[in-house]
Design a protein around this motif. Structure first.
Motif, short mmCIF file in Angstrom:
data_model
loop_
_atom_site.label_atom_id
_atom_site.label_comp_id
_atom_site.label_asym_id
_atom_site.label_seq_id
_atom_site.Cartn_x
_atom_site.Cartn_y
_atom_site.Cartn_z
N ALA A 163 7.11 5.46 -12.67
CA ALA A 163 5.74 4.95 -12.50
C ALA A 163 5.31 3.99 -13.60
O ALA A 163 4.27 3.33 -13.47
N TRP A 164 6.08 3.88 -14.66
CA TRP A 164 5.64 3.14 -15.84
C TRP A 164 5.31 1.69 -15.50
O TRP A 164 4.25 1.18 -15.84
N ARG A 165 6.21 0.99 -14.84
CA ARG A 165 5.99 -0.43 -14.57
C ARG A 165 4.85 -0.66 -13.58
O ARG A 165 3.99 -1.52 -13.83
N PRO A 166 4.81 0.05 -12.44
CA PRO A 166 3.68 -0.18 -11.53
C PRO A 166 2.32 0.04 -12.18
O PRO A 166 1.39 -0.75 -11.98
N LEU A 167 2.19 1.09 -12.99
CA LEU A 167 0.91 1.34 -13.65
C LEU A 167 0.57 0.22 -14.62
O LEU A 167 -0.59 -0.14 -14.80
N GLY A 168 1.58 -0.34 -15.27
CA GLY A 168 1.34 -1.44 -16.20
C GLY A 168 0.87 -2.70 -15.51
O GLY A 168 0.13 -3.51 -16.09
N ASP A 169 1.24 -2.90 -14.25
CA ASP A 169 0.81 -4.08 -13.51
C ASP A 169 -0.69 -4.08 -13.27
O ASP A 169 -1.27 -5.11 -12.96
N ALA A 170 -1.32 -2.92 -13.40
CA ALA A 170 -2.77 -2.81 -13.15
C ALA A 170 -3.55 -2.66 -14.45
O ALA A 170 -4.61 -2.08 -14.48
N ALA A 171 -2.99 -3.23 -15.54
CA ALA A 171 -3.58 -3.00 -16.86
C ALA A 171 -5.02 -3.48 -16.96
O ALA A 171 -5.78 -3.03 -17.80
N GLY A 172 -5.43 -4.41 -16.08
CA GLY A 172 -6.78 -4.93 -16.17
C GLY A 172 -7.82 -4.12 -15.43
O GLY A 172 -9.00 -4.44 -15.48
N LEU A 173 -7.39 -3.08 -14.73
CA LEU A 173 -8.34 -2.29 -13.95
C LEU A 173 -8.95 -1.20 -14.81
O LEU A 173 -8.25 -0.37 -15.37
N PRO A 174 -10.27 -1.16 -14.97
CA PRO A 174 -10.88 -0.14 -15.82
C PRO A 174 -10.82 1.23 -15.20
O PRO A 174 -10.97 1.38 -13.99
N ALA A 175 -10.61 2.26 -16.01
CA ALA A 175 -10.62 3.64 -15.52
C ALA A 175 -12.04 4.14 -15.33
O ALA A 175 -12.27 5.11 -14.66
N ALA A 176 -12.99 3.49 -15.93
CA ALA A 176 -14.38 3.93 -15.82
C ALA A 176 -15.31 2.73 -15.87
O ALA A 176 -15.99 2.50 -16.85
N ALA A 177 -15.31 1.94 -14.84
CA ALA A 177 -16.14 0.75 -14.79
C ALA A 177 -17.60 1.13 -14.61
O ALA A 177 -17.92 2.04 -13.85
N PRO A 178 -18.55 0.44 -15.27
CA PRO A 178 -19.97 0.77 -15.09
C PRO A 178 -20.46 0.35 -13.72
O PRO A 178 -20.03 -0.64 -13.17
N ARG A 179 -21.37 1.12 -13.19
CA ARG A 179 -21.96 0.80 -11.89
C ARG A 179 -22.97 -0.33 -12.04
O ARG A 179 -23.87 -0.27 -12.87
N ALA A 180 -22.84 -1.36 -11.23
CA ALA A 180 -23.71 -2.52 -11.36
C ALA A 180 -25.16 -2.19 -11.02
O ALA A 180 -26.08 -2.81 -11.51
N ALA A 181 -25.36 -1.21 -10.13
CA ALA A 181 -26.70 -0.94 -9.62
C ALA A 181 -27.53 -0.04 -10.53
O ALA A 181 -28.67 0.23 -10.24
N ALA A 228 0.83 -1.21 0.00
CA ALA A 228 0.00 0.00 0.00
C ALA A 228 0.86 1.25 0.00
O ALA A 228 0.51 2.26 -0.62
N VAL A 229 2.00 1.20 0.68
CA VAL A 229 2.90 2.36 0.70
C VAL A 229 3.39 2.67 -0.71
O VAL A 229 3.42 3.83 -1.15
N GLN A 230 3.78 1.63 -1.43
CA GLN A 230 4.25 1.83 -2.80
C GLN A 230 3.15 2.39 -3.69
O GLN A 230 3.38 3.28 -4.51
N ALA A 231 1.92 1.88 -3.53
CA ALA A 231 0.81 2.37 -4.33
C ALA A 231 0.55 3.86 -4.06
O ALA A 231 0.34 4.65 -4.99
N ALA A 232 0.55 4.24 -2.79
CA ALA A 232 0.33 5.65 -2.44
C ALA A 232 1.44 6.54 -2.98
O ALA A 232 1.19 7.64 -3.49
N LEU A 233 2.69 6.05 -2.89
CA LEU A 233 3.82 6.84 -3.37
C LEU A 233 3.78 7.03 -4.87
O LEU A 233 3.98 8.13 -5.39
N VAL A 234 3.50 5.94 -5.61
CA VAL A 234 3.43 6.05 -7.06
C VAL A 234 2.28 6.98 -7.46
O VAL A 234 2.42 7.83 -8.35
N GLY A 235 1.13 6.84 -6.80
CA GLY A 235 0.01 7.73 -7.11
C GLY A 235 0.35 9.18 -6.85
O GLY A 235 0.02 10.06 -7.65
N ALA A 236 1.06 9.45 -5.73
CA ALA A 236 1.44 10.83 -5.41
C ALA A 236 2.41 11.38 -6.45
O ALA A 236 2.29 12.54 -6.88
N LEU A 237 3.38 10.58 -6.88
CA LEU A 237 4.34 11.02 -7.89
C LEU A 237 3.62 11.33 -9.21
O LEU A 237 3.93 12.32 -9.88
#
Length: 391
Positions: A183-201, A11-20
């Motif tokens: 940040a290039w490699r960490p962001l690539g590790d999450a390639a399957g996460l949608p930036a705009a997923a539809p709301r199920a409800a 989680a620390v790495q995720a927060a740091l990469v996001g902040a950068l």
């Protein structure tokens, strides 16, 4: 979906990469123009031309946000593209003095910064949620204020040492390129996460009444804060020509932004995001109106503290409220809110006419403060029913 315990990234790495990422995409790509504007004016850039450069950046930001809302892509892909474009367009600003080229670079930088905000923040907040560290989201948004503080500090050094604006753009472009590499490699590790997923409800493309209210208030926030966010150092330069005085305006603005997110994370976590959003706008309105009502060093400091100390808290609260309203579909709502914000801030600089800034800024500043107070009144109005709470 990856198991929180199986991923090597903490989680620390995720927060740091996001902040950068946000430091680069927002602090440099979006806001480096503000502290470098006085240096560009020294080289002959007029205030109306500067306002158009600001507005074309905001138009690009609007376009980038609309693309994110209409064309869902993996969050990591969006973040990567935004970081790369931020570095290239920032470097390009320092490679020539063709005003038409500047318009192009600033427009593309606006697109890039929207991609970074939506992509990188969606990636980082999702990573933290998977590790049950959503309360750490403030550390991600510290990146924006930190990047602004860095850009403002460089503008201060450049003004004191007599550097050109081109040199400032090149240094910041190099820093943005370094962030993209990290940040290039960490962001690539999450390639399957949608930036705009539809709301199920809810059906795709449908927003609730609460969502539209949030979009409208966030758009007024964009219009209300943009006058000082564009012209604060330039106004300081007119009132106090010494760069060792006016050059501190933007670093202090960024410092207030960085510290405020940590304060909010520590003290305001139990408070409903909607109320944090509303009261943040009230305090911001005070800062926006201060230079118009009492021009002087004290008013500039009040503006830097009130606006710089609330704009990232308001952004963070707005995104948290979007998750309360839309649940798993919040990324698409965030993208639409960002588009409304961009539309509001596109209009703001164009309301400032030509002339001595300390006089022509009065009317637009008071109008902006009124817009912020109107939005705050809607957000702070007692609700007849509570909002659903999404994890």
């Amino acid at each position: 979906m990856p198991n929180p315990t199986s991923s090597p990234r903490s989680a620390v790495q995720a927060a740091l990469v996001g902040a950068l990422c946000l430091a680069s995409g927002m602090g440099i790509g979006r806001f480096a123009f503000t502290p470098l504007l006085p240096l560009m004016q020294d080289a002959g850039l007029s205030l109306p031309h500067g306002a158009w450069l600001a507005s074309i950046n905001y138009a690009g930001y609007l376009a980038g946000a609309l693309l994110c809302a209409a064309w869902p892509l993996p969050a990591g892909v969006v973040g990567r593209a935004g970081l790369l474009a931020t570095a290239l367009t920032t470097l390009a600003m320092g490679l020539g003095d063709d005003y038409r080229a500047w318009l192009l670079w600033r427009g593309l930088a606006g697109v890039a910064s929207a991609w970074v905000l939506v992509g990188a923040s969606s990636w980082a907040l999702a990573e933290l949620a998977r590790r049950r560290r959503s309360a750490w989201s403030g550390w991600v948004f510290v990146g924006v204020g930190s990047g602004m503080m860095l850009a403002g500090g460089l503008g201060l050094v450049a003004g004191v040492r007599g550097w050109s604006a081109a040199a400032g753009w090149q240094v910041l472009g190099g820093l943005a390129a370094a962030v993209a590499l990290v940040a290039w490699r960490p962001l690539g590790d999450a390639a399957g996460l949608p930036a705009a997923a539809p709301r199920a409800a809810a059906p795709a493309g449908v927003f609730t009444r609460d969502a539209w209210i949030l979009i409208a208030c966030y758009g007024l926030f964009g219009y209300g804060y943009i006058i000082p966010a564009t012209f604060l150092p330039a106004l300081g330069r007119q009132l106090f020509p010494d760069p060792q005085v006016f050059g501190w305006a933007w670093p202090l603005f960024g410092l207030a932004g960085a510290v405020s997110t940590l304060v909010a994370m520590r003290w305001f976590t139990p408070v409903a995001p909607r109320r944090v959003f509303g009261w943040g706008l009230v305090l911001m309105a005070v800062g926006v109106a201060a230079p118009a009502l009492a021009p002087g060093l004290g008013a500039l400091l009040v503006c830097a503290a009130c606006v710089g100390g609330t704009f990232m808290v308001v952004t963070m609260a707005g995104f948290q409220e979007a998750r309360r309203v839309a649940g798993d579909g919040s990324a698409r709502l965030v993208a639409t809110m960002t588009a409304a914000f961009a539309l509001g801030q596109l209009v703001g600089p164009l309301t400032v006419p030509a002339g001595p800034l300390s006089s022509v800024i009065i009317g637009p500043s008071l109008a902006a403060a009124a817009a912020l107070l109107a939005s705050a009144a809607v957000l702070l109005r007692p609700r007849a029913r509570p909002l659903p709470v999404h994890p």
